[in-house]
Design a protein around this motif. Structure first.
Motif, short mmCIF file in Angstrom:
data_model
loop_
_atom_site.label_atom_id
_atom_site.label_comp_id
_atom_site.label_asym_id
_atom_site.label_seq_id
_atom_site.Cartn_x
_atom_site.Cartn_y
_atom_site.Cartn_z
N ASN A 71 -1.34 8.85 -0.75
CA ASN A 71 -2.19 8.57 0.41
C ASN A 71 -1.74 9.47 1.56
O ASN A 71 -0.72 9.18 2.19
CB ASN A 71 -2.08 7.11 0.80
N PRO A 72 -2.48 10.53 1.86
CA PRO A 72 -2.06 11.43 2.93
C PRO A 72 -2.21 10.81 4.31
O PRO A 72 -1.67 11.34 5.29
CB PRO A 72 -3.00 12.64 2.76
N GLU A 73 -2.92 9.70 4.40
CA GLU A 73 -3.16 9.04 5.69
C GLU A 73 -2.35 7.76 5.85
O GLU A 73 -2.73 6.86 6.59
CB GLU A 73 -4.66 8.74 5.84
N TRP A 74 -1.21 7.69 5.16
CA TRP A 74 -0.44 6.45 5.13
C TRP A 74 -0.05 5.96 6.53
O TRP A 74 0.09 4.75 6.75
CB TRP A 74 0.81 6.60 4.26
N GLN A 75 0.10 6.88 7.48
CA GLN A 75 0.52 6.48 8.82
C GLN A 75 -0.54 5.63 9.54
O GLN A 75 -0.23 4.93 10.49
CB GLN A 75 0.87 7.71 9.66
N GLU A 76 -1.79 5.70 9.07
CA GLU A 76 -2.85 4.88 9.67
C GLU A 76 -2.56 3.40 9.50
O GLU A 76 -2.87 2.59 10.36
CB GLU A 76 -4.19 5.21 9.01
N GLY A 77 -1.98 3.04 8.36
CA GLY A 77 -1.72 1.63 8.07
C GLY A 77 -2.16 1.27 6.67
O GLY A 77 -2.63 2.11 5.91
N ILE A 78 -2.03 0.00 6.36
CA ILE A 78 -2.25 -0.47 5.00
C ILE A 78 -3.67 -0.25 4.51
O ILE A 78 -3.92 -0.04 3.32
CB ILE A 78 -1.85 -1.96 4.88
N ALA A 79 -4.64 -0.27 5.43
CA ALA A 79 -6.05 -0.08 5.03
C ALA A 79 -6.25 1.25 4.32
O ALA A 79 -7.00 1.34 3.34
CB ALA A 79 -6.96 -0.17 6.25
N SER A 80 -5.56 2.29 4.77
CA SER A 80 -5.74 3.61 4.16
C SER A 80 -5.23 3.62 2.72
O SER A 80 -5.80 4.29 1.86
CB SER A 80 -5.02 4.69 4.98
N SER A 81 -4.19 2.84 2.44
CA SER A 81 -3.68 2.77 1.07
C SER A 81 -4.61 1.98 0.17
O SER A 81 -4.80 2.31 -1.01
CB SER A 81 -2.28 2.16 1.06
N ILE A 82 -5.21 0.93 0.71
CA ILE A 82 -6.20 0.18 -0.06
C ILE A 82 -7.37 1.09 -0.41
O ILE A 82 -7.84 1.12 -1.56
CB ILE A 82 -6.67 -1.07 0.72
N ARG A 83 -7.83 1.85 0.57
CA ARG A 83 -8.95 2.77 0.32
C ARG A 83 -8.59 3.82 -0.73
O ARG A 83 -9.39 4.14 -1.62
CB ARG A 83 -9.39 3.46 1.62
N THR A 84 -7.37 4.35 -0.64
CA THR A 84 -6.92 5.38 -1.59
C THR A 84 -6.90 4.83 -3.01
O THR A 84 -7.38 5.48 -3.95
CB THR A 84 -5.53 5.90 -1.19
N GLY A 85 -6.33 3.65 -3.18
CA GLY A 85 -6.26 3.06 -4.51
C GLY A 85 -7.62 2.68 -5.04
O GLY A 85 -7.93 2.91 -6.22
#
Length: 196
Positions: A71-85
């Protein structure tokens, strides 16, 4: 078919080292999460990494039955990781549900994940969440019908936002040790000492 997303992209700022690589009961926390996913029959098993990926990938590499996504946008927060997965999960039309879990709940096991899947079948609800310490949360299973809403999450909004937005569509299972997660060195020390 139920897919599994293991969220492991955070920087462990309060701990000071990658929590994913902390060892409990002879396995790293992330490996424990992966093994739970494997044993549950979930497919695919997706691990979302971000911060510290370079230090984590070597520890879990060589496991062909899991998919590691960054997730290249991990610093945004947990939502970005949910979207990536979820973006990976959505590629397979056979996947009708997705379980979202964290890498730092050491007592999640395959049996718990299987209970989520069974409760979905028995309840007919579109969401099944774990109940612990007076709240509900992850691991939680979401029907594909909710993927679009999960993909709209932003910032620090995690799966709990969807649970709160759809209270009538949530079934729950008990997970007594669900409130045990590792955010600080004190949490980790307590976990290790509790096992003695």
């Amino acid at each position: 078919m139920t897919g599994l997303i293991i969220l492991a992209a955070g920087c462990s700022s309060r701990l000071g080292e990658p929590k994913q690589n902390l060892v409990f009961d002879n396995k790293t926390l992330l490996q424990r999460a992966i093994d739970a996913g494997r044993g549950s029959g979930c497919n695919p098993v997706i691990v979302v990494l971000g911060a510290n990926a370079g230090a984590i990938v070597p520890v879990i590499s060589g496991q062909d039955d899991i998919l590691i996504v960054i997730n290249p946008e991990w610093q945004e927060g947990i939502a970005s990781s949910i979207r990536t997965g979820l973006a990976e999960i959505e590629k397979d039309d056979r996947v009708s549900n997705a379980i979202i879990m964290l890498c730092d709940q050491p007592f999640v096991d395959a049996a718990l994940l299987q209970k989520l899947i069974l409760a979905k079948q028995q309840s007919g609800k579109n969401i099944v969440a774990c109940s612990y310490a007076g709240t509900i949360g992850v691991p939680a299973l979401f029907d594909r019908i909710l993927f679009a809403k999960l993909l709209k999450l932003q910032g620090q909004d995690g799966a709990k936002k969807i649970l709160k937005d759809h209270p009538d569509d949530v079934a729950t299972i008990e997970f007594d040790k669900g409130n045990i997660d590792i955010d600080t060195k004190g949490d980790y020390d307590h976990l290790l000492n509790a096992g003695n």
